[in-house]
Motif scaffolding. Sequence first.
Motif, PDB file in Angstrom:
ATOM      1  N   SER A   1       0.975  -1.225  -0.037  1.00 37.52           N
ATOM      2  CA  SER A   1      -0.150   0.027  -0.133  1.00 37.52           C
ATOM      3  C   SER A   1       0.781   1.405   0.167  1.00 37.52           C
ATOM      4  O   SER A   1       1.947   1.183   0.277  1.00 37.52           O
ATOM      5  CB  SER A   1      -0.905  -0.082   1.221  1.00 37.52           C
ATOM      6  OG  SER A   1      -0.117   0.178   2.327  1.00 37.52           O
TER       7      SER A   1
ATOM      8  N   SER B   1       0.539   3.783   2.071  1.00 39.91           N
ATOM      9  CA  SER B   1       0.969   3.982   3.675  1.00 39.91           C
ATOM     10  C   SER B   1       2.347   3.167   3.781  1.00 39.91           C
ATOM     11  O   SER B   1       3.104   3.608   4.480  1.00 39.91           O
ATOM     12  CB  SER B   1      -0.154   3.535   4.339  1.00 39.91           C
ATOM     13  OG  SER B   1      -1.177   4.353   4.164  1.00 39.91           O
TER      14      SER B   1
ATOM     15  N   ARG C   1      -0.907   6.819   7.169  1.00 35.97           N
ATOM     16  CA  ARG C   1      -2.449   6.526   6.996  1.00 35.97           C
ATOM     17  C   ARG C   1      -3.382   7.656   7.362  1.00 35.97           C
ATOM     18  O   ARG C   1      -4.302   7.825   6.611  1.00 35.97           O
ATOM     19  CB  ARG C   1      -2.812   5.502   7.861  1.00 35.97           C
ATOM     20  CG  ARG C   1      -4.137   5.008   7.764  1.00 35.97           C
ATOM     21  CD  ARG C   1      -4.138   3.684   8.807  1.00 35.97           C
ATOM     22  NE  ARG C   1      -5.483   3.173   8.763  1.00 35.97           N
ATOM     23  CZ  ARG C   1      -6.304   2.643   7.931  1.00 35.97           C
ATOM     24  NH1 ARG C   1      -5.390   2.128   6.893  1.00 35.97           N
ATOM     25  NH2 ARG C   1      -7.551   2.061   7.775  1.00 35.97           N
TER      26      ARG C   1
ATOM     27  N   LEU D   1      -3.198  10.127   4.350  1.00 37.23           N
ATOM     28  CA  LEU D   1      -3.829   9.941   3.175  1.00 37.23           C
ATOM     29  C   LEU D   1      -5.311   9.820   3.217  1.00 37.23           C
ATOM     30  O   LEU D   1      -5.982   9.093   2.690  1.00 37.23           O
ATOM     31  CB  LEU D   1      -3.204   8.489   2.696  1.00 37.23           C
ATOM     32  CG  LEU D   1      -1.841   8.518   2.240  1.00 37.23           C
ATOM     33  CD1 LEU D   1      -1.090   7.305   1.837  1.00 37.23           C
ATOM     34  CD2 LEU D   1      -1.687   9.561   1.406  1.00 37.23           C
ATOM     35  N   ARG D   2      -6.040  10.115   4.573  1.00 38.18           N
ATOM     36  CA  ARG D   2      -7.289   9.862   4.623  1.00 38.18           C
ATOM     37  C   ARG D   2      -8.268  10.425   3.639  1.00 38.18           C
ATOM     38  O   ARG D   2      -9.151  10.014   3.166  1.00 38.18           O
ATOM     39  CB  ARG D   2      -7.854  10.454   6.153  1.00 38.18           C
ATOM     40  CG  ARG D   2      -9.142  10.348   6.555  1.00 38.18           C
ATOM     41  CD  ARG D   2      -9.491  10.937   7.741  1.00 38.18           C
ATOM     42  NE  ARG D   2      -8.515  10.339   8.801  1.00 38.18           N
ATOM     43  CZ  ARG D   2      -8.781  10.628   9.909  1.00 38.18           C
ATOM     44  NH1 ARG D   2      -9.466  11.839  10.276  1.00 38.18           N
ATOM     45  NH2 ARG D   2      -8.088  10.009  10.871  1.00 38.18           N
TER      46      ARG D   2
ATOM     47  N   LEU E   1      -7.399  10.712   0.498  1.00 40.31           N
ATOM     48  CA  LEU E   1      -7.367   9.752  -0.581  1.00 40.31           C
ATOM     49  C   LEU E   1      -8.438   8.685  -0.522  1.00 40.31           C
ATOM     50  O   LEU E   1      -9.079   8.195  -1.554  1.00 40.31           O
ATOM     51  CB  LEU E   1      -6.291   9.371  -0.835  1.00 40.31           C
ATOM     52  CG  LEU E   1      -5.102  10.125  -1.634  1.00 40.31           C
ATOM     53  CD1 LEU E   1      -3.756   9.548  -1.545  1.00 40.31           C
ATOM     54  CD2 LEU E   1      -5.514  10.572  -2.850  1.00 40.31           C
ATOM     55  N   ARG E   2      -8.537   8.274   0.801  1.00 36.87           N
ATOM     56  CA  ARG E   2      -9.653   7.354   0.866  1.00 36.87           C
ATOM     57  C   ARG E   2     -11.154   7.826   0.836  1.00 36.87           C
ATOM     58  O   ARG E   2     -11.957   6.949   0.542  1.00 36.87           O
ATOM     59  CB  ARG E   2      -9.350   6.606   2.398  1.00 36.87           C
ATOM     60  CG  ARG E   2      -8.296   5.831   2.704  1.00 36.87           C
ATOM     61  CD  ARG E   2      -8.101   4.840   3.998  1.00 36.87           C
ATOM     62  NE  ARG E   2      -8.315   5.804   4.885  1.00 36.87           N
ATOM     63  CZ  ARG E   2      -7.293   6.229   5.722  1.00 36.87           C
ATOM     64  NH1 ARG E   2      -5.829   6.101   5.139  1.00 36.87           N
ATOM     65  NH2 ARG E   2      -7.261   6.946   6.714  1.00 36.87           N
ATOM     66  N   GLN E   3     -11.255   8.815   1.325  1.00 40.45           N
ATOM     67  CA  GLN E   3     -12.460   9.663   1.233  1.00 40.45           C
ATOM     68  C   GLN E   3     -12.845   9.765  -0.419  1.00 40.45           C
ATOM     69  O   GLN E   3     -13.962   9.195  -0.666  1.00 40.45           O
ATOM     70  CB  GLN E   3     -12.491  10.821   1.842  1.00 40.45           C
ATOM     71  CG  GLN E   3     -12.411  10.725   3.315  1.00 40.45           C
ATOM     72  CD  GLN E   3     -12.328  12.359   3.898  1.00 40.45           C
ATOM     73  OE1 GLN E   3     -12.143  13.380   3.201  1.00 40.45           O
ATOM     74  NE2 GLN E   3     -12.439  12.460   5.423  1.00 40.45           N
TER      75      GLN E   3
ATOM     76  N   GLY F   1     -11.832   7.964  -2.721  1.00 38.42           N
ATOM     77  CA  GLY F   1     -12.094   6.459  -3.079  1.00 38.42           C
ATOM     78  C   GLY F   1     -13.354   6.046  -2.734  1.00 38.42           C
ATOM     79  O   GLY F   1     -14.398   5.209  -3.650  1.00 38.42           O
ATOM     80  N   GLN F   2     -13.954   6.472  -1.635  1.00 39.56           N
ATOM     81  CA  GLN F   2     -15.243   6.095  -0.948  1.00 39.56           C
ATOM     82  C   GLN F   2     -16.208   6.944  -1.887  1.00 39.56           C
ATOM     83  O   GLN F   2     -17.357   6.319  -2.299  1.00 39.56           O
ATOM     84  CB  GLN F   2     -15.379   6.426   0.455  1.00 39.56           C
ATOM     85  CG  GLN F   2     -14.659   5.622   1.244  1.00 39.56           C
ATOM     86  CD  GLN F   2     -14.809   6.117   2.773  1.00 39.56           C
ATOM     87  OE1 GLN F   2     -15.264   7.019   3.063  1.00 39.56           O
ATOM     88  NE2 GLN F   2     -13.969   5.330   3.650  1.00 39.56           N
TER      89      GLN F   2
END
Length: 445
Positions: free
Chosen positions: A5, A7, A173, A176-177, A179-181, A183-184
């Motif tokens: 990953s 991260s 992590r 990069l939150r 980026l996860r948002q 992606g969601q």
Amino acid sequence: MRRLSLSGRLALLFAACTAAVSLGAGLLFNHASEQHFIELDQQLLESRLSLLRTQLSGLEHHADLEARLPALHTELSHQADLALRITGSDGNLWYASRDALPEAPAALGLATVHGNGIDYRSLAVQLNSEARLTLYLDITHHQHFLQGMQRLIWLTVGLSALATALLGAWAARRGLRPLRQMGQVAASVSARSLTTRLPEAQMPEELAQLAGTVNAMLQRLDDAFQRLSAFSADIAHELRTPLSNLLTHTQVTLTRPRSLEEYREALHGNLEELQWMAQMINDMLFLAKADHGLLVPGQVTLALHEEVDALLEYYAPLAEDSAVQMLREGEATLQGDRHMLRRALSNLLDNALRFTPAGGEIRVTLEPAVRICVANTGTAIAPAALPRLFDRFYRVDPARREGSSEHAGLGLAITRSIIQAHGGSIRAQCEGGWTRFVIEFSENR
């Protein structure tokens, strides 16, 4: 293998950087400590050497050494880790204060030697032409200190790399939150939820531009989907009426036996509806090709004034019947496809004839730039409706929304597609009792 990953990659990168920096700092400190011990040892050896030179001054032969040994023993007894070795000019040993001392280095000056499991710092000097003096300082405790420091350096490097990897993974992590948002949000996008947008204001500066780009993409997808949905609904709406007419007409015709002439008239009526539907389907296929960039115009030098004159001559009978005057002003040439451009101009002239009242005027103006203006007098169009004139199936008059065997509302959409395929643009204007369609082509096309 499962890919590492982002991260994890950042955490490993942090750990590698920290380990490299810690190792470099540790090695630099170790080298500085070693140099410091060498300087201290040199100062100590040189201070003892000055005293020994005084006691051994005038030493010319081995026999002269016997009388000076008590003083040497007394001096050496003051420091247990100090030893002495005296050799003659021929290399023979005259005296050694300790057994198993390593051989003196060939060169004069400071050196580090090893003998019998002990490390020494040696300082060799020439007393005179007959004798050479070498002082030995036991530096075992120095070496133990340096070895312990090296172990501490490696331990520090390992622990700092591990700590940095753990902290780096946590920080990466957390960082990069967004980026996860993203992606969601991307995962939640569907045909029913194209209105979802990323919160640009809450994004870090580095991701704000990406979030804006993604939002713009979602907006374009939403617009395209809305147009596609509206287009599908318009197609169904436009085809519903002629199909209903065909079914009703056919059913009525078949309710009872009829004469040959009546059947012929019924088939002619159905043929008109079918021809209109076929034309509309061909127009929709043309527009679909334009949407996918499949329109490739030919490149022929065209005298636009000649093409316009030919079209005006073609529409002259209709204009006379409607008491509409048509004229052309100016001349221009253009590289393009004759068939496509004739179709585009024909659509504009046909549209102008339908909406120009009796006694009105249609004027086509050509400019060498290249700029084409098709203008007609008539009822003004609302400003809000001007940008929508080129939409498919759009009609200014709501009363004409039902399917018609004359006009499906695709002419101006086809015209715009042809102009855009030639690298130009078209817009509508309405002022001073005139409605104008202005076409402009780039000079660098």
